[in-house]
Structures are given as C-alpha cells and as structure tokens.
Design a protein around this motif. Structure first.
Motif, PDB file in Angstrom:
ATOM      1  N   GLY A  41       0.857  -1.113   0.009  1.00  0.00           N
ATOM      2  CA  GLY A  41      -0.109   0.031  -0.048  1.00  0.00           C
ATOM      3  C   GLY A  41       0.767   1.220   0.037  1.00  0.00           C
ATOM      4  O   GLY A  41       1.882   1.435  -0.965  1.00  0.00           O
ATOM      5  N   ASN A  42       0.402   2.019   0.816  1.00  0.00           N
ATOM      6  CA  ASN A  42       1.232   3.598   0.963  1.00  0.00           C
ATOM      7  C   ASN A  42       2.305   3.265   2.091  1.00  0.00           C
ATOM      8  O   ASN A  42       2.972   4.478   2.610  1.00  0.00           O
ATOM      9  N   SER A  43       2.606   2.046   2.481  1.00  0.00           N
ATOM     10  CA  SER A  43       3.466   1.973   3.895  1.00  0.00           C
ATOM     11  C   SER A  43       4.938   2.623   3.657  1.00  0.00           C
ATOM     12  O   SER A  43       5.601   3.390   4.407  1.00  0.00           O
ATOM     13  N   VAL A  44       5.584   2.396   2.429  1.00  0.00           N
ATOM     14  CA  VAL A  44       7.020   2.899   2.022  1.00  0.00           C
ATOM     15  C   VAL A  44       7.024   4.551   2.043  1.00  0.00           C
ATOM     16  O   VAL A  44       7.915   4.838   2.743  1.00  0.00           O
ATOM     17  N   ALA A  45       6.113   5.030   1.465  1.00  0.00           N
ATOM     18  CA  ALA A  45       6.073   6.329   1.528  1.00  0.00           C
ATOM     19  C   ALA A  45       5.659   7.110   2.885  1.00  0.00           C
ATOM     20  O   ALA A  45       6.262   8.110   3.522  1.00  0.00           O
ATOM     21  N   PHE A  46       4.855   6.492   3.716  1.00  0.00           N
ATOM     22  CA  PHE A  46       4.385   6.810   5.030  1.00  0.00           C
ATOM     23  C   PHE A  46       5.719   6.622   5.833  1.00  0.00           C
ATOM     24  O   PHE A  46       5.895   7.505   6.749  1.00  0.00           O
ATOM     25  N   GLY A  47       6.180   5.280   5.888  1.00  0.00           N
ATOM     26  CA  GLY A  47       7.375   5.163   6.698  1.00  0.00           C
ATOM     27  C   GLY A  47       8.782   6.115   6.470  1.00  0.00           C
ATOM     28  O   GLY A  47       9.483   6.417   7.395  1.00  0.00           O
ATOM     29  N   LYS A  48       8.904   6.698   5.358  1.00  0.00           N
ATOM     30  CA  LYS A  48       9.982   7.366   5.088  1.00  0.00           C
ATOM     31  C   LYS A  48       9.837   8.702   5.355  1.00  0.00           C
ATOM     32  O   LYS A  48      10.717   9.233   6.156  1.00  0.00           O
ATOM     33  N   ASP A  49       8.688   9.311   5.457  1.00  0.00           N
ATOM     34  CA  ASP A  49       8.590  10.607   5.833  1.00  0.00           C
ATOM     35  C   ASP A  49       6.823  10.933   6.102  1.00  0.00           C
ATOM     36  O   ASP A  49       6.333  11.359   5.258  1.00  0.00           O
ATOM     37  N   PRO A  50       6.290  10.426   7.498  1.00  0.00           N
ATOM     38  CA  PRO A  50       5.069  10.608   7.559  1.00  0.00           C
ATOM     39  C   PRO A  50       4.360  11.913   7.467  1.00  0.00           C
ATOM     40  O   PRO A  50       3.233  12.087   7.028  1.00  0.00           O
ATOM     41  N   VAL A  51       5.226  12.898   7.896  1.00  0.00           N
ATOM     42  CA  VAL A  51       4.601  14.446   7.745  1.00  0.00           C
ATOM     43  C   VAL A  51       4.398  14.740   6.373  1.00  0.00           C
ATOM     44  O   VAL A  51       3.519  15.316   5.777  1.00  0.00           O
ATOM     45  N   ALA A  52       5.639  14.479   5.371  1.00  0.00           N
ATOM     46  CA  ALA A  52       5.589  15.030   3.945  1.00  0.00           C
ATOM     47  C   ALA A  52       4.235  14.153   3.424  1.00  0.00           C
ATOM     48  O   ALA A  52       3.525  14.591   2.368  1.00  0.00           O
ATOM     49  N   PHE A  53       4.346  12.751   3.820  1.00  0.00           N
ATOM     50  CA  PHE A  53       3.247  12.041   3.192  1.00  0.00           C
ATOM     51  C   PHE A  53       1.974  12.471   3.560  1.00  0.00           C
ATOM     52  O   PHE A  53       0.948  12.651   2.509  1.00  0.00           O
ATOM     53  N   LEU A  54       1.402  12.840   4.680  1.00  0.00           N
ATOM     54  CA  LEU A  54       0.130  13.489   5.269  1.00  0.00           C
ATOM     55  C   LEU A  54      -0.107  14.857   4.421  1.00  0.00           C
ATOM     56  O   LEU A  54      -1.183  15.038   4.230  1.00  0.00           O
ATOM     57  N   GLU A  55       1.164  15.737   4.751  1.00  0.00           N
ATOM     58  CA  GLU A  55       0.834  17.013   3.616  1.00  0.00           C
ATOM     59  C   GLU A  55       0.500  16.964   2.251  1.00  0.00           C
ATOM     60  O   GLU A  55      -0.305  17.457   1.700  1.00  0.00           O
ATOM     61  N   ALA A  56       1.073  15.659   1.830  1.00  0.00           N
ATOM     62  CA  ALA A  56       0.852  15.740  -0.028  1.00  0.00           C
ATOM     63  C   ALA A  56      -0.642  15.192   0.229  1.00  0.00           C
ATOM     64  O   ALA A  56      -1.337  15.479  -0.791  1.00  0.00           O
ATOM     65  N   GLY A  57      -1.196  14.301   0.929  1.00  0.00           N
ATOM     66  CA  GLY A  57      -2.330  13.830   1.093  1.00  0.00           C
ATOM     67  C   GLY A  57      -3.306  14.812   1.238  1.00  0.00           C
ATOM     68  O   GLY A  57      -4.504  14.929   0.548  1.00  0.00           O
ATOM     69  N   ARG A  58      -3.168  15.857   2.209  1.00  0.00           N
ATOM     70  CA  ARG A  58      -4.080  16.894   2.284  1.00  0.00           C
ATOM     71  C   ARG A  58      -4.171  17.779   0.925  1.00  0.00           C
ATOM     72  O   ARG A  58      -5.378  18.374   0.740  1.00  0.00           O
TER      73      ARG A  58
END
Length: 318
Positions: A41-58
């Motif tokens: 799923g999205n685990s690699v991107a989330f694990g690498k940088d959770p803040v950046a991943f969630l900001e991109a999601g928003r």
C-alpha cells in the motif's frame, strides 16, 4: 486514525469508519489516495516521511482521506470537528486497541490498549486518581528538587542537546512524582536509553506481527524485561519493609483490587507503571523540546514568561 476492520479476527471489535456519526462521510465516499504498492500500500512513502506524506495527502484530497498501511485501511481526519468526532467516539465504533497492536509488547498483555474496554477504563481510572488537584499540588516542590539535582553539574554556561536534556529531566521528574522515591532512586543513566529502546518497537512492521525478528523488536523486548525486573525488585522491597509506605502511585496500585476483589497482580501493576511513564515521557519530551525551540527563536518572550511564572507560582501565590 486507523481501523482493523479488514484484519482477520478483528472485524467483530471495530466498526468501519462509516459509523463515525454525522461528521465523517460513508467509507466509500472518503477520497482514497493512489495506492503505492499492491502488497504494501502506501507504507513505504508513509514510513519514509509521515509528515510529508500526510501533507501531500491533504494537498491531494483535503482534510479527510484514506490510504493503506500494510493490511490496514487507514483514515486521516484533520480539523477541530473531525478530531472531536474521533475522540468522542465510543469504543464500539473506534477501538484504539485495533490501531495499536504494536503497544502490547511495550505495555504488556492486558494493559491499556490490549485490555477489554471495561478493564482499560478501570486501569485509566486508577492512574487518573493520582493526577487530581490534591496530588498535583504536591508535585511542584518535588519537581524543583529533582530538576535542581539534574542540572547541578551543568555550570553557569555551555551547550546542551535540548532533546536529550529534556528527556533526562522529564524521566527524572515523572519517576519521582508519579512512581515514588524508590523507583526514582533506581533510575540510573541508562534509564532513558531503555525507554528509547521501548519506543523503537513502535514500527509499521508491528501491524503485521510484533514478534518479527527485527533488531528494533529485540531491543524493545530486552528493555522491557530490564525495566520490569527493576520495578519488581522495588515492589518486593516495599512489601518486605516494615516502614509506612509513601502514598504514591505505586502504593495506590499495590492496594487496588480487581473487579473480583483480588489484589491487582504485580504484572499488571508493572505494565501500568510502564505505560504511565512511557506515555508521559514520550509526549512531554516532545512538547518541552518544542517549547524550548520556540523560546530560542523568540528570546524576547522569555522575560515575560519568567515574570508570569514568578507571579503565578511564587510562594503564597494562589
């Protein structure tokens, strides 16, 4: 915010996010982020940088979206109304235990998130009794003494690592105020490292299996055993002592009873003490360090804050 509705064996305990009252849309209507990997799923991107991943999601989907972490469907909800809905949801709607399986080896079996809702409420109630006003009024004097002891060797000037220093201070303060004199005395220089090793067990891999042979999980288990042994020694010594015990959180838990009328088992007491200390240190170190960063960036505010502290908490102030 996570749900384990799709995880085998857990569907009966947690209702899918569609049941989040009026605030959150039906599950199928929540925007989904593009799935990075079919297996992960999205685990690699989330694990690498959770803040950046969630900001991109928003930026992609707004304040409410869903994505996949390993085998869990996960919902991100942001904003005051969404937070209120999540935190006020009943355990039958959102069971925190389903979102935090990786905490079981840290706190212990049947402790906090691993307990049934009624038992978790009982445990939280026992801990909360020592965070009431009568107890909190006792803590400032103890905190001052402990902090003076910690910074005694600092000297008039120099440099410190803000986060490690705050970790040492918070651990010492919480150990003395919440856990008692004996436990505070057993907290040596390796204590912070032990709790850091415990925290290393909070990894995405724990969503799959907390028993995987990972170095971080082995460090977690060694630290947990060591801390539990220390606490057991203190408990045994207190029970052998003929002196009147200090009426601290440890004594309160040792005298507490289960719903069946039995004394709370030592293993449960130890797990509750670890959970209390771990949660307090983990959160307070981050908040205190961030406050320090802000004060360093806005040094002009420090005199005003010191004046406020003198006015509010000086001897005789109400």
């Amino acid at each position: 915010m996570t749900t384990s509705a799709d995880r085998p064996g857990h569907g009966a305990r947690t209702t899918p996010p569609a049941a989040l009252e009026d605030q959150i849309k039906p599950w199928q209507a929540i925007p989904a982020l593009p799935q990075g990997s079919r297996l992960l799923g999205n685990s690699v991107a989330f694990g690498k940088d959770p803040v950046a991943f969630l900001e991109a999601g928003r930026a992609y989907a707004g304040d409410l979206f869903r994505f996949h972490l390993l085998d869990q469907q996960t919902v991100f909800a942001c904003g005051a109304r969404a937070h209120e809905t999540v935190f006020k949801a009943a355990d039958s709607t959102l069971n925190p235990g389903d979102a935090y399986p990786f905490m079981k080896p840290i706190f212990g079996a049947g402790i906090a998130f691993d307990a049934e809702p009624e038992e978790m409420d009982r445990q939280m109630g026992l801990l909360a009794q020592h965070l009431t006003a009568p107890h909190l009024r006792r803590y400032p004097a103890l905190m001052e003494t402990v902090i003076d002891e910690c910074i005694e060797g600092w000297g008039p000037e120099g440099e410190i690592g803000l986060v490690p220093a705050m970790a040492e201070l918070v651990a010492a303060v919480s150990g003395r105020c919440l856990l008692g004199r004996e436990i505070h005395r057993t907290m040596g220089p390796d204590t912070i490292g032990r709790y850091r090793d415990l925290a290393s067990g909070m990894r995405l891999a724990g969503l799959l299996d907390v028993r995987l042979p990972l170095p971080a999980f082995r460090r977690r288990d060694r630290a947990r055993r060591h801390i539990a042994q220390q606490l057991q020694q203190v408990i045994d010594a207190r029970r052998r002592s003929s002196d009147a015990p200090e009426q601290d959180l440890l004594q309160h838990l040792l005298e507490s009873r289960t719903p069946s009328g039995q004394l709370t088992p030592d293993e449960t007491v130890i797990g509750m003490l670890i959970s209390m200390t771990f949660a307090g240190v983990h959160n307070s170190v981050g908040l205190a360090s961030w406050a320090g960063v802000v004060l360093l960036e806005q040094a002009g505010m420090l005199p005003q804050l010191l004046e406020e502290q003198e006015r509010v908490v000086s001897p005789g102030a109400r």
